[in-house]
Design an enzyme around this catalytic site. Structure first.
Site, PDB file in Angstrom:
ATOM      1  N   HIS A   1     -33.451  82.015   6.036  1.00 54.75           N
ATOM      2  CA  HIS A   1     -33.356  81.096   4.892  1.00 54.75           C
ATOM      3  C   HIS A   1     -32.590  79.839   5.294  1.00 54.75           C
ATOM      4  CE1 HIS A   1     -32.636  79.939   0.607  1.00 54.75           C
ATOM      5  NE2 HIS A   1     -31.531  79.437   1.135  1.00 54.75           N
ATOM      6  N   GLU A   2     -31.458  80.031   5.967  1.00 49.43           N
ATOM      7  CA  GLU A   2     -30.667  78.884   6.406  1.00 49.43           C
ATOM      8  C   GLU A   2     -31.426  78.067   7.459  1.00 49.43           C
ATOM      9  OE1 GLU A   2     -27.974  77.958   4.865  1.00 49.43           O
ATOM     10  OE2 GLU A   2     -28.164  79.720   3.578  1.00 49.43           O
TER      11      GLU A   2
ATOM     12  N   HIS B   1     -33.657  75.367   6.046  1.00 49.49           N
ATOM     13  CA  HIS B   1     -33.092  74.043   5.779  1.00 49.49           C
ATOM     14  C   HIS B   1     -33.274  73.129   6.987  1.00 49.49           C
ATOM     15  CE1 HIS B   1     -31.358  74.723   1.877  1.00 49.49           C
ATOM     16  NE2 HIS B   1     -30.625  75.742   2.290  1.00 49.49           N
TER      17      HIS B   1
ATOM     18  N   GLU C   1     -34.138  75.290  -2.158  1.00 47.99           N
ATOM     19  CA  GLU C   1     -33.935  76.719  -1.916  1.00 47.99           C
ATOM     20  C   GLU C   1     -35.251  77.491  -1.930  1.00 47.99           C
ATOM     21  OE1 GLU C   1     -30.952  78.415  -1.185  1.00 47.99           O
ATOM     22  OE2 GLU C   1     -30.416  76.334  -0.828  1.00 47.99           O
TER      23      GLU C   1
END
Length: 287
Positions: free
Chosen positions: A130-131, A134, A179
């Site tokens: 998930h990070e 970004h 997100e």
């Protein structure tokens, strides 16, 4: 570890970016000099403060330091076709993870120990991915501003008077939309929607002692119920009010979005466009 994952060579962010992320990013881009405004308020000193605060109070993950976490990072980067950032673990009772991408420095991810303690290895990899989302989506400029805002709220008492409320709201709105793209990156890395939804369930109501007792199917039903309850105009208004000051969408909304996207043609097509897999030796091979 699932050794039949697809290796997504050549994956582009626009292949999985959420429409709300694209819309919110374009809105911010229409505000000329926004990044300059933020950086002028905090300046390079502000960025350096948060960077030094992190490396002074965290452990840098490597092949020699917490190697299991390092393996999860490297594999997720291989799947998403991304250069590995630094990964740090920080002692903190609040389950959280965040990414910093600053000028002239290698980007880094921070995982809090309390988050690691209630997740399985597969779920930890989902958080890492998930990070990484970004970074893959090049959220860096706005993401760093958002993280500085959130951290500064706790560390700098005068922050609320320094930054106009309307600007905070715009940045938070962008983060909530971004997100959704990052949850998709997590799904692409783990290739199991239940892993992502399990992370979200534990973020909503988990702890090291409660996590093994949680029922994912019941949580998925809860997410669907929330969706149905907010379909009318009143429900939509209340949902907007509920999310207005949050840095992330509520977990049930994120779970619902992942469930939908996992069954979409877009997701299936992304996997089918790539034909490399991880074999039992841990090496990537073409099929």
């Amino acid at each position: 570890m699932n050794l039949s994952k697809q290796l997504l060579i050549g994956l582009k962010a626009d292949g999985f970016r959420h429409p709300l992320d694209l819309e919110a990013t374009n809105t911010l881009k229409q505000l000329p000099g926004l990044d300059v405004v933020i950086r002028s308020i905090l300046g390079s000193v502000g960025e350096q403060f948060f960077y030094l605060n992190n490396i002074a109070s965290s452990v840098l993950v490597s092949a020699k330091q917490l190697p299991d976490l390092h393996k999860l990072l490297i594999e997720a980067c291989q799947i998403l076709d991304l250069e590995p950032p630094q990964l740090y673990v920080q002692q903190n009772p609040v389950p959280n993870a965040y990414t910093f991408a600053m000028r002239g420095k290698k980007p880094f991810i921070v995982l809090h120990t309390s988050l690691i303690e209630m997740l399985t290895p597969e779920e930890i990899q989902a958080v890492i991915a998930h990070e990484l989302g970004h970074l893959k989506c090049e959220h860096g400029v706005y993401l760093t501003m958002a993280n500085i805002m959130v951290l500064a709220t706790n560390l700098l008492p005068t922050w609320g008077t320094v930054l106009a409320q309307s600007l905070q709201e715009r940045i938070l709105q962008w983060v909530r939309c971004a997100e959704f793209s990052c949850d998709r990156a997590a799904l692409l890395a783990t290739q199991d929607p239940k892993t992502i939804m399990s992370v979200l369930m534990k973020l909503a109501g988990g702890s090291p002692t409660l996590a093994p007792q949680l029922n994912l199917d019941a949580f998925i039903e809860q997410a669907r119920a929330y969706d149905a309850a907010s379909e009318d105009s009143l429900g939509e208004t209340l949902r907007m009010m509920q999310n207005a000051q949050l840095s992330h969408p509520v977990p049930v909304i994120r779970a619902r979005e992942i469930e939908r996207w996992a069954s979409s043609a877009q997701y299936q097509n992304l996997l089918q466009q790539h034909n490399s897999k991880l074999d039992n030796s841990g090496k990537w091979r073409n099929w």
